[in-house]
Scaffold this motif. Structure first.
Motif, PDB file in Angstrom:
ATOM      1  N   THR A 154       0.807  -1.215   0.000  1.00  0.00           N
ATOM      2  CA  THR A 154       0.000   0.000   0.000  1.00  0.00           C
ATOM      3  C   THR A 154       0.840   1.266   0.000  1.00  0.00           C
ATOM      4  O   THR A 154       1.978   1.273   0.479  1.00  0.00           O
ATOM      5  N   HIS A 155       0.238   2.343  -0.516  1.00  0.00           N
ATOM      6  CA  HIS A 155       0.878   3.664  -0.511  1.00  0.00           C
ATOM      7  C   HIS A 155       0.725   4.357   0.834  1.00  0.00           C
ATOM      8  O   HIS A 155       1.201   5.469   1.012  1.00  0.00           O
ATOM      9  N   CYS A 156       0.059   3.710   1.772  1.00  0.00           N
ATOM     10  CA  CYS A 156      -0.117   4.210   3.140  1.00  0.00           C
ATOM     11  C   CYS A 156      -1.102   5.363   3.245  1.00  0.00           C
ATOM     12  O   CYS A 156      -1.026   6.170   4.183  1.00  0.00           O
ATOM     13  N   GLY A 157      -2.034   5.483   2.302  1.00  0.00           N
ATOM     14  CA  GLY A 157      -3.163   6.363   2.519  1.00  0.00           C
ATOM     15  C   GLY A 157      -3.994   5.795   3.658  1.00  0.00           C
ATOM     16  O   GLY A 157      -4.135   4.570   3.786  1.00  0.00           O
ATOM     17  N   TRP A 158      -4.553   6.663   4.507  1.00  0.00           N
ATOM     18  CA  TRP A 158      -5.217   6.162   5.707  1.00  0.00           C
ATOM     19  C   TRP A 158      -6.428   5.302   5.394  1.00  0.00           C
ATOM     20  O   TRP A 158      -6.680   4.291   6.078  1.00  0.00           O
ATOM     21  N   SER A 182       8.424  -2.175   5.809  1.00  0.00           N
ATOM     22  CA  SER A 182       8.675  -1.028   4.939  1.00  0.00           C
ATOM     23  C   SER A 182       9.549  -1.401   3.741  1.00  0.00           C
ATOM     24  O   SER A 182      10.455  -2.224   3.853  1.00  0.00           O
ATOM     25  N   VAL A 183       9.292  -0.758   2.593  1.00  0.00           N
ATOM     26  CA  VAL A 183      10.177  -0.931   1.433  1.00  0.00           C
ATOM     27  C   VAL A 183      11.397  -0.021   1.557  1.00  0.00           C
ATOM     28  O   VAL A 183      12.346  -0.135   0.775  1.00  0.00           O
ATOM     29  N   GLY A 184      11.363   0.909   2.507  1.00  0.00           N
ATOM     30  CA  GLY A 184      12.524   1.763   2.745  1.00  0.00           C
ATOM     31  C   GLY A 184      12.533   3.087   2.014  1.00  0.00           C
ATOM     32  O   GLY A 184      13.596   3.691   1.834  1.00  0.00           O
ATOM     33  N   GLU A 205      14.334  -3.796  -3.606  1.00  0.00           N
ATOM     34  CA  GLU A 205      13.796  -3.360  -2.313  1.00  0.00           C
ATOM     35  C   GLU A 205      12.347  -3.801  -2.142  1.00  0.00           C
ATOM     36  O   GLU A 205      11.938  -4.220  -1.046  1.00  0.00           O
ATOM     37  N   PHE A 206      11.565  -3.703  -3.215  1.00  0.00           N
ATOM     38  CA  PHE A 206      10.193  -4.223  -3.168  1.00  0.00           C
ATOM     39  C   PHE A 206      10.204  -5.720  -2.887  1.00  0.00           C
ATOM     40  O   PHE A 206       9.466  -6.212  -2.025  1.00  0.00           O
ATOM     41  N   VAL A 208       2.865  -4.336   3.286  1.00  0.00           N
ATOM     42  CA  VAL A 208       4.133  -3.779   2.811  1.00  0.00           C
ATOM     43  C   VAL A 208       3.876  -2.293   2.592  1.00  0.00           C
ATOM     44  O   VAL A 208       2.947  -1.919   1.869  1.00  0.00           O
ATOM     45  N   THR A 209       4.674  -1.445   3.214  1.00  0.00           N
ATOM     46  CA  THR A 209       4.394  -0.014   3.205  1.00  0.00           C
ATOM     47  C   THR A 209       5.326   0.735   2.260  1.00  0.00           C
ATOM     48  O   THR A 209       6.540   0.629   2.342  1.00  0.00           O
ATOM     49  N   TRP A 210       4.708   1.515   1.373  1.00  0.00           N
ATOM     50  CA  TRP A 210       5.445   2.354   0.419  1.00  0.00           C
ATOM     51  C   TRP A 210       4.809   3.742   0.388  1.00  0.00           C
ATOM     52  O   TRP A 210       4.043   4.064  -0.509  1.00  0.00           O
ATOM     53  N   PRO A 211       5.084   4.578   1.392  1.00  0.00           N
ATOM     54  CA  PRO A 211       4.465   5.908   1.447  1.00  0.00           C
ATOM     55  C   PRO A 211       4.927   6.795   0.311  1.00  0.00           C
ATOM     56  O   PRO A 211       6.073   6.699  -0.146  1.00  0.00           O
TER      57      PRO A 211
END
Length: 492
Positions: free
Chosen positions: A368-372, A410-412, A433-434, A386-389
């Motif tokens: 996810t792009h980490c939208g709430w 996190s993907v970093g 990284e993904f 898996v977090t990718w903000p």
């Protein structure tokens, strides 16, 4: 002597024309109506057609919900015909014009209020709709704002604004956000554009927004207390207790047909999607979706695609690149990606039935792009992530998921990629990284079991919170009673 029953309250609900804002705002309207409130949703014709159908069943069942449409004059604001929502715009250079178009309906809304025999008891508006605050003041109506963020994010923003700690560090330096229950470390380059000097869209808007929010009567939050109790407590102190956690809002939809049509018409048939999921093993599929207004560069999406292929796991990838979609589609076609991965990959173009997908037992992880909205939907489904903000408050949300809740990997990503500036940043996360983050999340073992156990427990708490007597159900009741008391005071 006849019993005196309290008269029905009337709430005016004013969403913002962006899927991540409009959808949860009409969810709020549905919940209010379920609690006996008469609701009028201020909208525009195209948005009512697009988003309003999800409430058809509720309205037909007798809930007092009405859409009141006001047209936007496209030519006057230089908008393409039919563009009334952010994700419909050809590109984000039109966003300012769209906001001006929305502001133009203020006078029409006020004319409508003036004609009413009895003024609305409350205005619930998106925080970005600044004019709603002016209208509320004019008619002396309590205004409750909704901005789509959680209490954790609100506290991060508040402590940064008060402390100014970010001003004394370099862009790549790490600092601790002061005054929070947890030790949260961030970089200036990861902050939303109100604090990030690299943002193009600076100016006085955010100061006006801050003033407008301070003048509001209270705040409704798409979250539930059990998820972030300490942060909710602290936020209530700042807002004089006028904070109501009433989520998760997505849980107000029960059956599959509602889940499929929430937000937009899905670009894939429900049966096709479910049949594919049914063919996969429990907990084996990684679902990758990067938000409704995603404008990620095609070259960056290629890195994600290569990682999904290299992981050897079944996957669903929602392919979305805004006005550059043709370029990524060309790569998919010319490189034979879809053909190579057809036995374990499902590509969805356009709008995906996310609630339906996430709730399926085959899903084992959510990239996810980490939208709430997305994070909370993942939590409701009991799925680790898996977090990718990308931008705005999404790096806060990543910290919350990975560090506080401990249900993510996190993907970093190191820097905010501001909306509209994706081309400037290019590729910021490589396929390796993904792949590493996906493999860590999906690898069998004690760590995955612990993450999954926590995610499942949170999902159970989420569902309990909206039931009769649950924390969110009670908070909605308290909000309505609070407004009823304010109405009584005004009438006296």
């Amino acid at each position: 002597m006849a019993l005196q029953y309290p008269k029905q309250l009337h709430f005016l609900v004013i969403p913002l024309g962006s899927p991540g804002h409009f959808i949860p705002t009409i969810d709020i309207a549905k919940l209010l109506a379920q609690h006996g409130v008469q609701v009028t949703i201020i909208s525009t014709p195209v948005n009512t057609i697009r988003f309003g159908s999800i409430l058809d069943q509720a309205i037909q069942s007798g809930l007092a919900i009405t859409f009141l449409d006001f047209p936007i004059r496209y030519t006057e604001f230089g908008l393409p015909e039919g563009c009334e929502c952010v994700d419909d715009l050809p590109n984000l250079s039109y966003a300012k014009a769209l906001m001006e178009g929305y502001a133009s309906i203020q006078i029409l809304v006020e004319q409508h209020i003036e004609k009413l025999e009895r003024k609305p008891d409350c205005i619930v508006s998106d925080s970005f709709m600044l004019w709603a605050g002016e209208t509320a003041k004019k008619f002396k109506i309590p205004r409750v704002i909704f901005d789509g963020m959680n209490c954790f994010t609100q506290m991060c923003n508040h402590m940064l604004y008060v402390s100014k700690v970010y001003e004394s560090v370099g862009d790549s330096d790490t600092f601790v956000v002061p005054g929070l229950p947890d030790c949260i470390e961030l970089k200036k380059s990861q902050l939303p554009f109100m604090f990030n000097p690299g943002a193009r869209h600076r100016g006085d808007f955010h100061e006006k927004l801050r003033v407008s929010e301070a003048e509001a009567y209270g705040v409704v939050v798409n979250s539930f207390q059990e998820l972030e109790q300490e942060y909710a407590n602290e936020y209530k102190k700042i807002k004089g207790d006028k904070v109501w956690c009433i989520g998760p809002l997505s849980l107000c939809y029960k059956d599959a047909s509602e889940k499929v049509q929430r937000g937009n018409k899905s670009s894939i048939k429900e049966n096709e999607c479910l049949e594919w999921l049914e063919s996969q093993e429990t907990g084996s599929v990684i679902y990758a979706c990067l938000g409704s207004i995603s404008r990620i560069e095609p070259d960056q999406l290629v890195e994600l695609a290569l990682a999904l292929e290299a992981c050897k796991k079944p996957f669903i990838w929602v392919v979305r690149a805004g006005h550059k979609s043709e370029k990524i589609e060309k790569w998919i076609d010319e490189n034979g990606f879809e053909e190579r991965t057809k036995d374990r990959g499902l590509l969805i173009r356009g709008w995906a039935p996310q609630l339906l997908v996430l709730s399926h037992p085959a899903i084992g992880g959510f990239l996810t792009h980490c939208g709430w909205n997305s994070i909370l939907e993942g939590i409701c489904a009991g799925v680790s992530m898996v977090t990718w903000p990308q931008f705005q408050e999404q790096f806060y949300n990543e910290k919350f998921v990975v560090q506080v809740l401990k249900i993510g990997v996190s993907v970093g990503a190191q820097n905010v990629v501001h909306l509209g500036e994706e081309e400037k940043f290019g590729v910021v996360v490589k396929s390796e990284e993904f792949k590493k983050a996906i493999e860590i999340l999906m690898e069998e073992g004690e760590e995955r079991e612990d993450r999954q156990k926590r995610a499942i427990e949170l999902g159970i708490l989420a569902r309990k919170s909206i039931e009769d007597g649950g924390s969110s159900h009670e908070n909605m009741r308290r909000l309505i009673e609070d407004i009823r008391n304010q109405t009584s005071i005004r009438e006296v």
